[in-house]
Write an enzyme that holds these catalytic residues in place. Structure first.
Site, short mmCIF file in Angstrom:
data_model
loop_
_atom_site.label_atom_id
_atom_site.label_comp_id
_atom_site.label_asym_id
_atom_site.label_seq_id
_atom_site.Cartn_x
_atom_site.Cartn_y
_atom_site.Cartn_z
N LYS A 99 0.74 -1.29 -0.03
CA LYS A 99 -0.04 -0.06 -0.08
C LYS A 99 0.89 1.16 0.09
O LYS A 99 2.10 1.15 0.18
CB LYS A 99 -0.79 -0.02 1.19
CG LYS A 99 -1.96 -1.37 1.17
CD LYS A 99 -2.84 -1.24 2.27
CE LYS A 99 -4.06 -2.39 2.40
NZ LYS A 99 -4.93 -2.02 3.36
N TYR A 137 -12.48 -2.15 -3.13
CA TYR A 137 -13.13 -2.24 -1.77
C TYR A 137 -14.30 -2.29 -1.72
O TYR A 137 -14.76 -1.89 -0.61
CB TYR A 137 -12.27 -1.28 -0.93
CG TYR A 137 -10.88 -1.60 -0.41
CD1 TYR A 137 -10.56 -3.03 0.13
CD2 TYR A 137 -9.89 -1.00 -0.75
CE1 TYR A 137 -9.40 -3.35 0.87
CE2 TYR A 137 -8.46 -1.18 -0.29
CZ TYR A 137 -8.30 -2.30 0.37
OH TYR A 137 -7.05 -2.84 0.84
N ASN A 203 -1.91 0.26 6.79
CA ASN A 203 -1.46 -0.74 7.31
C ASN A 203 -0.69 -1.56 6.29
O ASN A 203 -0.31 -2.86 6.36
CB ASN A 203 -2.52 -1.73 7.73
CG ASN A 203 -3.55 -2.05 6.86
OD1 ASN A 203 -3.19 -1.72 5.68
ND2 ASN A 203 -4.41 -3.02 7.20
N HIS A 206 -1.97 -5.57 1.52
CA HIS A 206 -3.23 -6.15 1.52
C HIS A 206 -2.77 -7.73 1.27
O HIS A 206 -2.02 -7.98 0.56
CB HIS A 206 -4.12 -5.65 0.38
CG HIS A 206 -5.32 -6.73 -0.08
ND1 HIS A 206 -6.34 -6.29 0.62
CD2 HIS A 206 -5.24 -7.22 -1.10
CE1 HIS A 206 -7.27 -7.09 0.06
NE2 HIS A 206 -6.37 -7.95 -0.87
O1 CDP Z 1 -7.02 -5.99 4.85
P1 CDP Z 1 -7.88 -7.09 5.62
O2 CDP Z 1 -8.33 -8.10 4.94
O3 CDP Z 1 -7.02 -7.47 6.75
O4 CDP Z 1 -9.01 -6.19 6.52
P2 CDP Z 1 -10.56 -5.84 6.18
O5 CDP Z 1 -11.15 -6.00 7.32
O6 CDP Z 1 -10.96 -6.57 4.80
O7 CDP Z 1 -10.36 -4.14 5.96
C1 CDP Z 1 -9.70 -3.75 4.88
C2 CDP Z 1 -8.86 -2.57 4.84
O8 CDP Z 1 -9.58 -1.60 5.52
C3 CDP Z 1 -7.82 -2.78 5.99
O9 CDP Z 1 -6.60 -3.37 5.55
C4 CDP Z 1 -7.68 -1.39 6.66
O10 CDP Z 1 -6.87 -0.86 5.57
C5 CDP Z 1 -8.96 -0.83 6.39
N1 CDP Z 1 -9.61 -0.93 7.47
C6 CDP Z 1 -9.78 0.39 8.54
O11 CDP Z 1 -9.24 1.61 8.06
N2 CDP Z 1 -10.47 0.32 9.76
C7 CDP Z 1 -10.94 -0.93 10.22
N3 CDP Z 1 -11.70 -0.86 11.34
C8 CDP Z 1 -10.85 -2.11 9.36
C9 CDP Z 1 -10.13 -1.83 8.18
MG MG Z 2 -10.14 -7.96 3.71
#
Ligand code: CDP
Ligand code: MG
Length: 360
Positions: A99, A137, A203, A206
């Protein structure tokens, strides 16, 4: 690799003279690394079983290009059920993204990817528009973090990679760690998000969460040619090509990292395969000049390369300094701190070459 097996692959060679695609069966014997080839149409032995150090077991997978006695062979299918059964289950794929907050860490992250035993099938740096990020997303539309997330993902360059290994999806998610950077630092301090992430949204990485998402996400990034702008800037820059042997040896990340450590900016990266004809054209300035020209062409077309745009003041000269002499043997004596000294094998496989950006 099992001790004593014969693996079979259907390979194709475009015969430039006859403008014909010729098919062969390529055999690989795991006990001693020897290869053998049968001409399918004429039903005869084409190459007797012999040692061919340029090919190892890891080089043999569907879609790979291998070079045997200057013939560039594309592996189009498994040659028998045994080979198919042995190799097919190993092939899970996932989409990895670096990212925007970790774009400058591409060398370190690539290094971690190779160290964990992944093969990188495809890789490119690109820009997402806000709309692209919203589409990617879409599953999170309506959630409180959606706007911040899509703004962040379109705020700078990213790198998309196709990673391949046994259980690639879970393995990559384990390597990147928990979604939230702070939680990652608590619970998995050596994970990539712990090391390179910034906060809950920013973070660093991905990873796809299931085979269906991996399929959709890989198609999103790699099967829409021309959709995403490249990140190359085309000024104050030089081209650096990491050659196939280095990529195969899994040390491309270490090289990218040394370039960054030397103070250069790596502003674009893309993995690609050169055909023999393209490799010959790319290296044409050496034709008739260097005796190893033909071997260099063969090496350049013997698997994936990684092209980098590398930026700095006086980039061309500065990069040549850091790379060192063309011959790594010489580099090790004269300039032991240079990249060719550290990573090169010999004159042909000097691991990397640069060309002036003015010629591109
Ligand atoms: O990326 P991952 O699959 O681990 O998490 P996700 O639940 O699919 O969420 C996608 C992305 O959204 C995350 O990698 C974070 O960058 C962001 N996110 C966030 O900003 N705040 C949250 N509470 C959860 C996710
Ligand atoms: Mg995800």
């Amino acid at each position: 690799m099992p001790a004593d097996n014969r693996y079979a692959f259907l390979v194709e060679w475009l015969d430039p003279q006859a403008q014909l695609v010729r098919q062969y069966l390529l055999f690989f014997y795991s006990i001693d690394g020897t290869v053998e080839m049968d001409d399918i149409k004429n039903r005869r032995k084409f190459l007797r079983r012999c040692e061919y150090p340029g090919i190892s077991f890891q080089d043999l997978y569907l879609g790979a290009t291998v070079s045997v006695y200057s013939r560039e062979l594309v592996i189009v299918d498994y040659g028998d059920e045994f080979t198919k059964g042995q190799l097919e289950q190993k092939k899970e794929k996932t989409l990895a993204l670096i990212k925007p907050d970790a774009f400058l860490k591409v060398g370190k992250i690539l290094n971690a990817i190779y160290k964990d035993g992944f093969r990188v099938g495809r890789m490119r740096s690109l820009h997402l528009s806000r709309g692209d990020a919203q589409e990617f997303y879409a599953e999170h539309r309506g959630k409180p973090f959606y706007d911040e997330l899509t703004e962040f993902m379109s705020s700078g360059p990213i790198v998309a990679l196709e990673l391949i290994s046994d259980g690639a999806i879970q393995k990559w998610r384990k390597l990147i760690g928990p979604t939230n950077t702070f939680k990652a630092r608590d619970e998995a301090p050596s994970s990539l998000r712990a090391q390179f992430g910034t906060d809950g949204t920013r973070n660093a990485c991905h990873g796809s969460d299931s085979p269906a998402s991996a399929d959709r996400e890989l198609n999103f990034f790699f099967n829409q040619p021309g959709r995403f702008p490249v990140t190359a800037r085309f000024n104050n820059c030089t081209l650096c090509v990491i050659k196939p042997h280095v990529v195969k040896a899994g040390v491309a990340g270490a090289i990218v990292d040394s370039i960054v450590e030397e103070g250069f900016e790596v502003s674009a990266a893309e993995m690609f395969n050169l055909t023999r004809v393209n490799a010959a054209e790319f290296l044409e300035v050496y034709k008739g000049v260097l005796p190893e020209y033909n071997l260099m062409v063969e090496e350049m077309s013997n698997g994936p390369c990684i092209a980098l745009e590398v930026r700095s003041e006086h980039a061309v000269q500065a990069m040549r300094e850091v790379m060192g002499p063309h011959d790594p043997e010489l580099a090790r004596v004269l300039r032991p701190q240079t990249i060719r000294s550290k990573h090169g094998l010999d004159k042909v496989i000097d691991r990397k070459s640069t060309r002036l950006n003015s010629s591109h």
